[in-house]
Design an enzyme around this catalytic site. Structure first.
Site, PDB file in Angstrom:
ATOM      1  N   HIS A  45      72.013  -0.632 -66.240  1.00  0.00           N
ATOM      2  CA  HIS A  45      72.641   0.613 -64.729  1.00  0.00           C
ATOM      3  C   HIS A  45      72.282   1.602 -66.064  1.00  0.00           C
ATOM      4  CE1 HIS A  45      77.009   2.375 -63.549  1.00  0.00           C
ATOM      5  NE2 HIS A  45      76.389   2.270 -62.592  1.00  0.00           N
ATOM      6  N   HIS A  87      72.974  10.778 -61.287  1.00  0.00           N
ATOM      7  CA  HIS A  87      74.166   9.678 -60.797  1.00  0.00           C
ATOM      8  C   HIS A  87      74.659  10.774 -59.917  1.00  0.00           C
ATOM      9  CE1 HIS A  87      77.938   7.846 -60.100  1.00  0.00           C
ATOM     10  NE2 HIS A  87      77.293   7.534 -60.149  1.00  0.00           N
ATOM     11  N   GLU A 155      68.967   2.885 -55.794  1.00  0.00           N
ATOM     12  CA  GLU A 155      69.828   3.895 -55.348  1.00  0.00           C
ATOM     13  C   GLU A 155      69.590   5.287 -54.268  1.00  0.00           C
ATOM     14  OE1 GLU A 155      74.704   4.458 -55.529  1.00  0.00           O
ATOM     15  OE2 GLU A 155      74.237   3.331 -56.958  1.00  0.00           O
TER      16      GLU A 155
END
Length: 296
Positions: A45, A87, A155
Site C-alpha cells: 500500500h 495520497h 488509484e
C-alpha cells in the site's frame, strides 16, 4: 485510501452521461482473468509504507527489495496540469511544504506547480534516513515501477477535483507502455472511490481491469459489476458471505468479480481476510501479511 468509501445507489445510477472519445486501438480486447494463485495477492500500500515514506521511490524500492511485485499508489494533479503521486489533496502531512511555502495554506496539491512540488522533501517527515525523497510525477513513478519489474494498483484520488484526469492518466500510462496487451493482461488495475471515475476509465479503455473502492450493498453489486472488475472494500466491512456474493457475479469482462481488501496490517486480520476468500490484501506491512498467510 480513505476509510469512508460507500456511495449511494442513487449516486451510482443517477450519474450523468459521459461524453468520451473513442477508445484506442485494441481497447475492446477482453481483460483476462486474474493470474491463478493459492493465496491472496499481497499488495504493498503506497509502497512498503510502514517502512519507507509512502508514495515515494523509497517505498516502492523497499517493496521490491522485500520481494513484493504488486504496489499501490495515488494520483493527483498540480496547478499546471502535471500528475503527481500523492495520497492527500494537501501537501502538508507528508512534505515540508509549510516550511518552504509558509504563506500558502492550506497547501493543496492543485494550488502548486509541478516545479514547486519538485522542491519539497517528501521523506524527512517519516525519518531522517529518507531526507530528500521527492514527490514523483506519474511519468517518473511509472518508469521506476517498470524498472523494478513491479505491477500496479493505480488509484485516481479525488477525481472530482480534477476534471479529465482519467483521460490524462490513461494517456500517460499508454505513453509509458503500460496499456499494451502484456501490461493490461496481468500488471495493472485502475481503481477509485468514485463510481463515475471507474465508469470513465472503463468506457475509455474497456480492456483495462478496474476496481471500485467501497462496500456497496449486496443488492447493488450487479450495478457495479457492469463497469468494475473488482469491489475493493475495507477489511472491517466484509464477511465471508459478502465475499461470496462478490464472487458469484461476473464483471464486465465475463470473469468472476474480485475483491482486494484494505488496509490489513496485522496477522490476525490477514488470516481472517484470507479465510473469507479475498483475492488480494492491500497492506502497509506486506511482510507481516505474507508471513501470516504462509503460517496460516
Amino acid at each position: 485510501m480513505y476509510a469512508r468509501a460507500a456511495v449511494t445507489t442513487a449516486a451510482l445510477l443517477g450519474a450523468g452521461a459521459l461524453v468520451l472519445p473513442t477508445a484506442t486501438a485494441g481497447a475492446q480486447t477482453p481483460a483476462p482473468s486474474a493470474v491463478q494463485h493459492d493465496q491472496p495477492l499481497v499488495v504493498a500500500h503506497r509502497g512498503a509504507s510502514a517502512y519507507a515514506p509512502e508514495n515515494t521511490f523509497a517505498a516502492i524500492d523497499k517493496a521490491r527489495d522485500m520481494g513484493f511485485r504488486w504496489v499501490e499508489n495515488d494520483v493527483q494533479r498540480t496547478k499546471d496540469g502535471e500528475l503527481v503521486i500523492m495520497h492527500d489533496d494537501t501537501l502538508k502531512r507528508t512534505t515540508n511544504v509549510e516550511e518552504l511555502y509558509p504563506d500558502r495554506a492550506p497547501w493543496k496539491v492543485k494550488d502548486f506547480t509541478a516545479a514547486e512540488i519538485a522542491r519539497l522533501d517528501a521523506g524527512s517527515w517519516f525519518s531522517k534516513k529518507y531526507a530528500g525523497q521527492r514527490v514523483p510525477t506519474l511519468k517518473q513513478y511509472m518508469r521506476r515501477v517498470s524498472h523494478n519489474h513491479q505491477k500496479l494498483v493505480f488509484e485516481f484520488k479525488k477525481p472530482e477535483l480534477y476534471p479529465g484526469i482519467e483521460k490524462q492518466g490513461l494517456r500517460i500510462l499508454r505513453n509509458e507502455g503500460w496499456l499494451d496487451k502484456h501490461h493490461v493482461k496481468s500488471k495493472l488495475v485502475i481503481q477509485s472511490f468514485s463510481a463515475d471515475s471507474v465508469k470513465t476509465v472503463h468506457k475509455l479503455r474497456p480492456d483495462v481491469k478496474t476496481g471500485f473502492l467501497g462496500t456497496p450493498a449486496v443488492a447493488d453489486l450487479p450495478a457495479y459489476a457492469r463497469f468494475a472488475d473488482q469491489i475493493n472494500s475495507t477489511h472491517t466491512s466484509i464477511s465471508a458471505a459478502y465475499v461470496s456474493a462478490i464472487h458469484s457475479l461476473k464483471g464486465p469482462h465475463g470473469k468472476p468479480l474480485e475483491i482486494f481488501t484494505w488496509t490489513v496490517n496485522d496477522a490476525p486480520n490477514a488470516k481472517r481476510a484470507a479465510g473469507f476468500g479475498v483475492d488480494g490484501i492491500i497492506t502497509n506491512t506486506p511482510d507481516v501479511v505474507r508471513k501470516a498467510l504462509r503460517d496460516g
